[in-house]
Design a protein around this motif. Structure first.
Motif, PDB file in Angstrom:
ATOM      1  N   VAL A   1       0.864  -1.181   0.000  1.00 25.21           N
ATOM      2  CA  VAL A   1       0.000   0.000   0.000  1.00 25.21           C
ATOM      3  C   VAL A   1       0.900   1.231   0.000  1.00 25.21           C
ATOM      4  N   ASP A   2       0.680   2.129  -0.956  1.00 26.06           N
ATOM      5  CA  ASP A   2       1.419   3.393  -1.028  1.00 26.06           C
ATOM      6  C   ASP A   2       0.551   4.494  -0.432  1.00 26.06           C
ATOM      7  N   PHE A   3       1.134   5.265   0.508  1.00 27.85           N
ATOM      8  CA  PHE A   3       0.424   6.364   1.145  1.00 27.85           C
ATOM      9  C   PHE A   3       1.160   7.677   0.926  1.00 27.85           C
ATOM     10  N   GLU A   4       0.376   8.758   0.818  1.00 26.67           N
ATOM     11  CA  GLU A   4       0.919  10.111   0.772  1.00 26.67           C
ATOM     12  C   GLU A   4       0.027  11.015   1.598  1.00 26.67           C
ATOM     13  N   GLY A   5       0.631  12.063   2.164  1.00 26.35           N
ATOM     14  CA  GLY A   5      -0.144  13.021   2.929  1.00 26.35           C
ATOM     15  C   GLY A   5       0.753  13.971   3.681  1.00 26.35           C
TER      16      GLY A   5
END
Length: 108
Positions: A85-89
């Motif tokens: 899972v790739d996350f950005e924020g």
């Protein structure tokens, strides 16, 4: 997001780090050698939404935060691709400091 234990690799412009997260029933729990990670996730049509906070559990001053403060809350959006899972924020306390993380599922 599939339930299970994940390896976490994350970074900001201030550095990188690793840890573990366990996802179950909409909850995320985990940490590394200095910080506990506690939060929630929601699977949505447009991706996985996460709100997760850090809490220092190790008083060692050499264990630095990537944000310069011990307590942060991250708002992330993720995309699942198989066991990853790739996350950005970004952190609510530090708008404009981009955060990226890759979760790799390692166990049920």
């Amino acid at each position: 997001m599939r339930e299970g234990l994940y390896r976490v690799e994350y970074h900001t412009v201030h550095g990188t780090g690793t840890g573990v997260l366990y996802a179950t029933g909409g909850k995320l729990r985990g940490g590394n050698s200095a910080f506990a990670f506690v939060g929630n996730y929601n699977d949505r049509v447009d991706g996985i939404q996460v709100k997760i906070s850090t809490l220092r559990h190790n008083p060692d001053p050499d264990a630095k935060s990537l944000f310069g403060t011990d307590r942060i809350t991250l708002m992330l959006k993720g995309t699942e691709n198989g066991d990853m899972v790739d996350f950005e924020g970004e952190a609510l306390q530090m708008p404009g400091v981009h955060f990226k993380a890759v979760l790799t599922r390692i166990a049920d």
